[in-house]
Design a protein around this motif. Sequence first.
Motif, PDB file in Angstrom:
ATOM      1  N   CYS A  90      25.087  32.360 -31.826  1.00  0.00           N
ATOM      2  CA  CYS A  90      26.468  31.891 -31.937  1.00  0.00           C
ATOM      3  C   CYS A  90      27.043  31.598 -30.549  1.00  0.00           C
ATOM      4  CB  CYS A  90      27.301  32.954 -32.638  1.00  0.00           C
ATOM      5  SG  CYS A  90      29.042  32.511 -32.853  1.00  0.00           S
ATOM      6  N   HIS A  91      27.759  30.485 -30.450  1.00  0.00           N
ATOM      7  CA  HIS A  91      28.359  30.068 -29.182  1.00  0.00           C
ATOM      8  C   HIS A  91      29.824  29.708 -29.394  1.00  0.00           C
ATOM      9  CE1 HIS A  91      28.036  29.019 -25.034  1.00  0.00           C
ATOM     10  NE2 HIS A  91      28.012  27.705 -25.178  1.00  0.00           N
ATOM     11  N   GLY A  92      30.517  30.573 -30.188  1.00  0.00           N
ATOM     12  CA  GLY A  92      31.914  30.313 -30.478  1.00  0.00           C
ATOM     13  C   GLY A  92      32.080  29.296 -31.595  1.00  0.00           C
ATOM     14  N   TRP A  93      33.324  28.862 -31.779  1.00  0.00           N
ATOM     15  CA  TRP A  93      33.590  27.882 -32.831  1.00  0.00           C
ATOM     16  C   TRP A  93      33.508  26.452 -32.294  1.00  0.00           C
ATOM     17  CZ3 TRP A  93      33.278  26.106 -37.347  1.00  0.00           C
ATOM     18  CH2 TRP A  93      34.033  25.003 -37.756  1.00  0.00           C
ATOM     19  N   ILE A  94      34.339  26.109 -31.300  1.00  0.00           N
ATOM     20  CA  ILE A  94      34.337  24.740 -30.757  1.00  0.00           C
ATOM     21  C   ILE A  94      34.324  24.800 -29.228  1.00  0.00           C
ATOM     22  CG2 ILE A  94      36.857  24.475 -30.848  1.00  0.00           C
ATOM     23  CD1 ILE A  94      36.312  21.527 -31.814  1.00  0.00           C
ATOM     24  N   HIS A  95      33.564  25.749 -28.701  1.00  0.00           N
ATOM     25  CA  HIS A  95      33.447  25.972 -27.255  1.00  0.00           C
ATOM     26  C   HIS A  95      34.808  26.311 -26.642  1.00  0.00           C
ATOM     27  CE1 HIS A  95      31.552  25.697 -23.273  1.00  0.00           C
ATOM     28  NE2 HIS A  95      30.414  25.742 -23.931  1.00  0.00           N
ATOM     29  N   GLU A  96      35.602  27.034 -27.421  1.00  0.00           N
ATOM     30  CA  GLU A  96      36.906  27.489 -26.934  1.00  0.00           C
ATOM     31  C   GLU A  96      36.726  28.576 -25.881  1.00  0.00           C
ATOM     32  OE1 GLU A  96      35.283  30.196 -29.800  1.00  0.00           O
ATOM     33  OE2 GLU A  96      35.695  28.055 -30.031  1.00  0.00           O
TER      34      GLU A  96
END
Length: 285
Positions: A90-96
């Motif tokens: 996982c790398h966050g939702w929208i690179h937030e």
Amino acid sequence: MDWPNHAPFAAAITFDMDADSLIHAADPEGWKRPYAISMGQYGPTVGVPRILETYRRLGLRQTFFIPGWCVKTYPQAVEAILAGGHEIGCHGWIHENPAARTLAEQAEDLDRALDAMAAFSGYRPRGYRAPVYLLTNDTPGLIADRGFAYDSSMMADDQPYALDLGGRTLIEIPTHWGIDDWPPFAHYAEIGYMMPVRGPSEGLAPFFEEFEAAKADGGLWHAVWHPFLTGRRARWQVVERWLETALTSGAWFATLGEIAAHAERLRQAGNLRTIAFPAYTERQT
């Protein structure tokens, strides 16, 4: 550090498939910037297939960190990664930026990302990397609550170590900017990152030097690359040639999930460094 099957050292290539999420996270008007969007789109549509073909040819299984928005937007790339037997983290939702989000907003971002992956394939990531490494003092607890086994956002060692969260433990697979391909290759005015772009061999040389250093001390070599940067044609040709030699070095090439599982076994045996997290609970003056 001891490695499985008496391997002299360990190695992992990780790719952060950010695509154009960076543009949308950085600027609400980012959807109007086709040049910048197209640079990000290169990653899942051109870079990832190129990378996966090399991995298939060489028999490698590695790790990709993907924002949930990218899972939803580029399902064919995600499907191909999973079909190749690779790990997705996982790398966050929208690179937030987690450091700019409240605790509740961080939790919402994580849950949206996990829901996107579960809806796509039923896949449940075991690893997390914060966008731009900007986790907060709350982030490790949030991901531990959701069953993650490891994080890869911090920089307190060259080797895997454990975070003591006050009764819970999380494996940390550390990174640092010297093993990230943004400094040599990223030139992205839209997100305020304007570095002089290095030639393929010059830009990749430090990564290969880090590999030799890990080999010398029996440690972990770990690259943080991006499909739209290192996945570009000439750069990837340099990586391919290097990989053909690196795979004869005796290194244990593994996913971060496999490395984290090995580190957890070492921790349980009392053979892994453990540090308290967070480092500080109040302002230092």
